[in-house]
Design a protein around this motif. Structure first.
Motif, short mmCIF file in Angstrom:
data_model
loop_
_atom_site.label_atom_id
_atom_site.label_comp_id
_atom_site.label_asym_id
_atom_site.label_seq_id
_atom_site.Cartn_x
_atom_site.Cartn_y
_atom_site.Cartn_z
N LEU A 26 0.83 -1.19 0.00
CA LEU A 26 0.00 0.00 0.00
C LEU A 26 0.87 1.25 0.00
CD1 LEU A 26 -2.66 -1.09 2.65
CD2 LEU A 26 -2.77 -1.33 0.15
N ARG A 30 2.12 0.25 4.50
CA ARG A 30 1.60 -0.99 5.05
C ARG A 30 1.36 -2.00 3.93
NH1 ARG A 30 -3.46 0.44 8.75
NH2 ARG A 30 -4.08 1.52 6.83
N THR A 31 0.93 -3.19 4.33
CA THR A 31 0.63 -4.26 3.38
C THR A 31 -0.80 -4.74 3.61
OG1 THR A 31 2.94 -4.98 3.33
CG2 THR A 31 1.29 -6.58 2.61
N ASP A 32 -1.46 -5.09 2.52
CA ASP A 32 -2.83 -5.63 2.56
C ASP A 32 -2.74 -7.13 2.30
OD1 ASP A 32 -5.45 -6.43 2.14
OD2 ASP A 32 -5.87 -4.94 0.58
N GLU A 34 -4.84 -10.67 2.00
CA GLU A 34 -6.13 -11.33 1.84
C GLU A 34 -5.96 -12.82 2.11
OE1 GLU A 34 -7.94 -10.35 -1.93
OE2 GLU A 34 -7.01 -8.36 -1.91
N ARG A 67 -10.73 -4.58 7.21
CA ARG A 67 -11.85 -4.03 6.46
C ARG A 67 -12.51 -5.11 5.60
NH1 ARG A 67 -13.41 1.18 8.12
NH2 ARG A 67 -11.55 2.46 8.52
N HIS A 75 -9.79 -7.48 4.13
CA HIS A 75 -8.45 -6.95 3.93
C HIS A 75 -7.80 -6.74 5.31
CE1 HIS A 75 -9.19 -6.12 -0.37
NE2 HIS A 75 -10.44 -5.94 0.05
N HIS A 76 -6.70 -7.45 5.54
CA HIS A 76 -5.95 -7.34 6.79
C HIS A 76 -4.78 -6.39 6.53
CE1 HIS A 76 -7.96 -11.24 6.55
NE2 HIS A 76 -8.06 -11.20 7.87
N LEU A 77 -4.85 -5.20 7.09
CA LEU A 77 -3.86 -4.16 6.80
C LEU A 77 -2.89 -4.07 7.96
CD1 LEU A 77 -6.37 -1.42 5.59
CD2 LEU A 77 -5.38 -3.30 4.28
#
Length: 242
Positions: A26, A30-32, A34, A67, A75-77
């Motif tokens: 991102l 950060r990183t998203d 799934e 989210r 989505h795990h941020l």
């Protein structure tokens, strides 16, 4: 593909195996991540998201935000590294989950007390955060606000004192009115439809996390009731949380 939402089926799930289906960098650093399935609750319905970690062998990904998008993908941020396609273990922060769950369930207990008292209110939005916990209703306070506050607080204490074994049921939205006094028109379509029965009689259409027994909420105080322009806000606090 939509993410399997494990928390919908289990009151207590805090850890589970899963597989990484996508990893996206991102712009905010950060990183998203799934996954094919998750026990992390994404913010929604006035309840805050879970935090915790995702483990892939010796690699650890810290989940800071969760989210759910319109397609049903969670989505795990956060920060850290997990490879796409890897098998992982999910670990939800148990304390944060317990706080959010108690506050969320407390809002439904307030609504149950309102129903038992026969107050002529239609439920609206709610917020179940440590810094801000309330339920809003369409309708005015019938008489003295302080007296109504005391009545609701006493009824809430009665409900919690009785305890309950709550029950999860999945069903089409069209069938919910048989169990729920109010079925919102805007029930999300990006996740399975379900209700939770409190005390086996009071149904709530809800995709959040709930206590298994209302006694687990603890002491619940009604801190303020205020009516304005046809809307009544019932604010509350849970002992040891806010």
């Amino acid at each position: 593909m939509a993410t399997e939402l494990l928390y919908l089926d289990d009151f207590d799930v805090l850890t589970a195996p899963a597989a990484v289906t996508a990893v996206t960098a991102l712009d905010d650093g950060r990183t998203d991540v799934e996954l094919d399935r998750t026990c992390f609750y994404p913010r929604g319905g006035g309840q805050d998201w879970d935090t915790g970690i995702i483990r892939a062998g010796d690699s650890v990904f810290t989940v800071e935000e969760v989210r759910l998008d319109e397609h049903g993908v969670v989505h795990h941020l956060g920060r850290g590294t997990v490879p796409e396609g890897a098998g992982v273990v999910l670990e939800v922060d148990a304390h944060r989950r317990a706080v959010n769950t108690r506050l969320h369930s407390a809002g439904h207990i307030v609504d149950l007390a309102v129903e038992r008292l026969g107050l002529p209110w239609v439920p609206g939005k709610g917020a179940h955060y440590p810094h801000m916990s309330f339920v809003e209703y369409n309708g005015e306070v019938p008489g003295d606000a302080e007296q109504t506050r005391r009545q609701i607080e006493a009824e809430v204490a009665q409900v919690i004192g009785e305890g309950s074994t709550n029950e999860i049921r999945f069903m089409p939205v069209a069938e919910m009115a048989e169990y729920c006094r109010h079925v919102p028109e805007n029930i999300p379509t990006n996740k399975p439809a379900r209700i939770v029965l409190y005390n086996r009689t009071f149904g709530v259409p809800c995709g959040g996390t709930h206590v298994r027994d209302v006694a687990d909420v603890g002491t619940l105080s009604i801190t303020k009731i205020k009516s304005k322009k046809g809307v009544t806000k019932v604010s509350y606090a849970v002992d040891g949380v806010n």
